[in-house]
Design an enzyme around this catalytic site. Structure first.
Site, mmCIF file in Angstrom:
data_model
loop_
_atom_site.group_PDB
_atom_site.id
_atom_site.type_symbol
_atom_site.label_atom_id
_atom_site.label_comp_id
_atom_site.label_asym_id
_atom_site.label_seq_id
_atom_site.Cartn_x
_atom_site.Cartn_y
_atom_site.Cartn_z
ATOM 1 N N CYS A 57 0.823 -1.208 0.000
ATOM 2 C CA CYS A 57 0.000 0.000 0.000
ATOM 3 C C CYS A 57 0.858 1.259 0.000
ATOM 4 O O CYS A 57 1.728 1.409 0.860
ATOM 5 C CB CYS A 57 -0.902 -0.021 1.233
ATOM 6 S SG CYS A 57 -1.784 1.521 1.537
ATOM 7 N N TRP A 90 -7.763 -6.203 6.065
ATOM 8 C CA TRP A 90 -6.398 -6.654 5.819
ATOM 9 C C TRP A 90 -6.116 -7.847 6.732
ATOM 10 O O TRP A 90 -6.593 -7.902 7.876
ATOM 11 C CB TRP A 90 -5.401 -5.544 6.134
ATOM 12 C CG TRP A 90 -5.388 -4.434 5.129
ATOM 13 C CD1 TRP A 90 -6.155 -3.310 5.133
ATOM 14 C CD2 TRP A 90 -4.548 -4.353 3.967
ATOM 15 N NE1 TRP A 90 -5.858 -2.521 4.040
ATOM 16 C CE2 TRP A 90 -4.871 -3.134 3.315
ATOM 17 C CE3 TRP A 90 -3.564 -5.176 3.425
ATOM 18 C CZ2 TRP A 90 -4.237 -2.734 2.135
ATOM 19 C CZ3 TRP A 90 -2.929 -4.770 2.257
ATOM 20 C CH2 TRP A 90 -3.268 -3.567 1.623
ATOM 21 N N THR A 124 -8.295 0.293 7.290
ATOM 22 C CA THR A 124 -7.201 0.760 6.447
ATOM 23 C C THR A 124 -5.839 0.624 7.110
ATOM 24 O O THR A 124 -5.719 0.551 8.339
ATOM 25 C CB THR A 124 -7.426 2.235 6.061
ATOM 26 O OG1 THR A 124 -7.414 3.042 7.244
ATOM 27 C CG2 THR A 124 -8.744 2.425 5.331
ATOM 28 N N VAL A 125 -4.814 0.608 6.276
ATOM 29 C CA VAL A 125 -3.429 0.712 6.716
ATOM 30 C C VAL A 125 -2.833 1.971 6.087
ATOM 31 O O VAL A 125 -3.272 2.370 5.002
ATOM 32 C CB VAL A 125 -2.606 -0.530 6.316
ATOM 33 C CG1 VAL A 125 -3.052 -1.754 7.081
ATOM 34 C CG2 VAL A 125 -2.652 -0.804 4.806
ATOM 35 N N TYR A 188 -5.497 7.361 -8.771
ATOM 36 C CA TYR A 188 -6.734 6.649 -8.448
ATOM 37 C C TYR A 188 -7.929 7.291 -9.146
ATOM 38 O O TYR A 188 -8.874 6.614 -9.545
ATOM 39 C CB TYR A 188 -6.949 6.638 -6.927
ATOM 40 C CG TYR A 188 -5.979 5.732 -6.214
ATOM 41 C CD1 TYR A 188 -6.259 4.379 -6.054
ATOM 42 C CD2 TYR A 188 -4.771 6.216 -5.732
ATOM 43 C CE1 TYR A 188 -5.364 3.533 -5.417
ATOM 44 C CE2 TYR A 188 -3.866 5.388 -5.101
ATOM 45 C CZ TYR A 188 -4.157 4.042 -4.946
ATOM 46 O OH TYR A 188 -3.273 3.206 -4.343
#
Length: 318
Positions: A57, A90, A124-125, A188
């Site tokens: 990521c 995740w 999220t990370v 993105y």
């Protein structure tokens, strides 16, 4: 941060006829040297926190690099989820038994749920988890790296770089904001555009910014001059993914990074700097994008190329 995971938890990823819009609602809790009264601040404390960050990521990769550059690996542990994940969370696929050896969890979602039962946003990370409770502290990725520099300064290694020089702060904030909106998020916006019109507009915005960066780097070694700053970290994690992923997978294909002399030399200069290239895993990067984004790549076929050996070639930026 996982765009697909954000989508599954309420974030907007693309809407037909509209542009990509990132869900930017993060946990705003901070870890600070002097917690402020009346806030939910956590105290800086060595060996208490675990950075959970996937090498795949780009947003998490920032935190990995900054932790390394500052020498905080000696006081903040790190767990690394695998490059792919399901719609739920995740996961720690790379660890024995699929369980993080410190937190004892198989899914990062468990740390979010321990603090916020029924958490309904993206898992999220990067995320920082309190090892004493197993609860997530924050996933606010830009604040995490700034606080690594400002709040954890007493634990920096002796030769740690000054990533946030006071005399450059105002200009650097402007540069980083443009990099975030137009480049980090711009790729993105291209990849998840909901219509031809949205894609065309996103493409034009991205390449306007890339040309601006190419011109800026003709006159200076790094974005802010002769020293590495946080701005360079934030741009690097997009550039290192550009040719392997964004050029084809996200249709950012006016040209390759390798065809922009200043940006390509700059990217290799950083890649060859300790803390940068040694925290890049191209195989995990490609696996993440090409396997997780099944709407863009339904068969999850991961391309073998490009040949990435040239990242170690002479950059000429000294």
């Amino acid at each position: 941060m996982s765009e697909r995971n954000e989508h599954s938890k309420g974030g907007v990823y693309s809407v037909k006829g509209k542009e990509f819009n990132r869900d930017s609602r993060y946990i705003e809790t901070r870890i600070v040297a002097e917690p402020r009264e009346g806030t939910d601040d956590y105290p800086v404390e060595p060996h208490r926190y675990r950075l959970v960050a996937a090498y795949a990521c780009p947003w998490a990769n920032r935190a990995i690099i900054v932790r390394d550059l500052l020498g905080l690996d000696q006081v903040i542990s790190m767990g690394n989820p695998g490059p792919t994940h399901d719609e739920d969370s995740w996961t720690f696929d790379l660890d024995p038994g699929g369980v993080d050896p410190v937190l004892g969890i198989a899914k990062l979602k468990e740390a979010y749920e321990r603090r916020f039962p029924g958490y309904d946003r993206g898992i999220t990370v990067p995320a920082i988890v309190d090892e004493t409770t197993g609860e997530v502290v924050t996933n606010n990725f830009p604040q995490i790296t700034e606080d690594f520099y400002v709040e954890w300064k007493q634990f920096h290694k002796a030769d740690a770089p000054n990533l946030w020089p006071d005399e450059l702060r105002d200009e650097m904030d402007d540069v980083m904001q443009r990099i975030y909106t137009e480049v980090n998020n711009g790729v993105y916006r291209c990849g998840f555009a909901g219509s031809q019109e949205a894609y065309d507009a996103a493409y034009d915005r991205l390449w306007t910014a890339m040309d601006w960066l190419e011109e800026r780097l003709a006159e200076r070694r790094y974005l802010m001059g002769e020293q590495i700053t946080e701005a360079d970290v934030r741009l690097f994690t997009t550039l290192v993914r550009f040719d392997p992923v964004y050029h084809g997978h996200f249709k950012c294909n006016r040209n390759k990074l390798t065809e922009m002399p200043n940006l390509w030399g700059y990217a290799r200069d950083l890649f060859q700097t300790p803390g940068f290239g040694d925290n890049v895993d191209f195989e995990q990067i490609k696996a993440h994008y090409y396997v997780v984004h099944t709407d863009l790549n339904p068969l999850s076929i991961v391309p073998k190329g490009p040949d990435l050996a040239n990242w170690r070639s002479e950059h000429g930026r000294g």
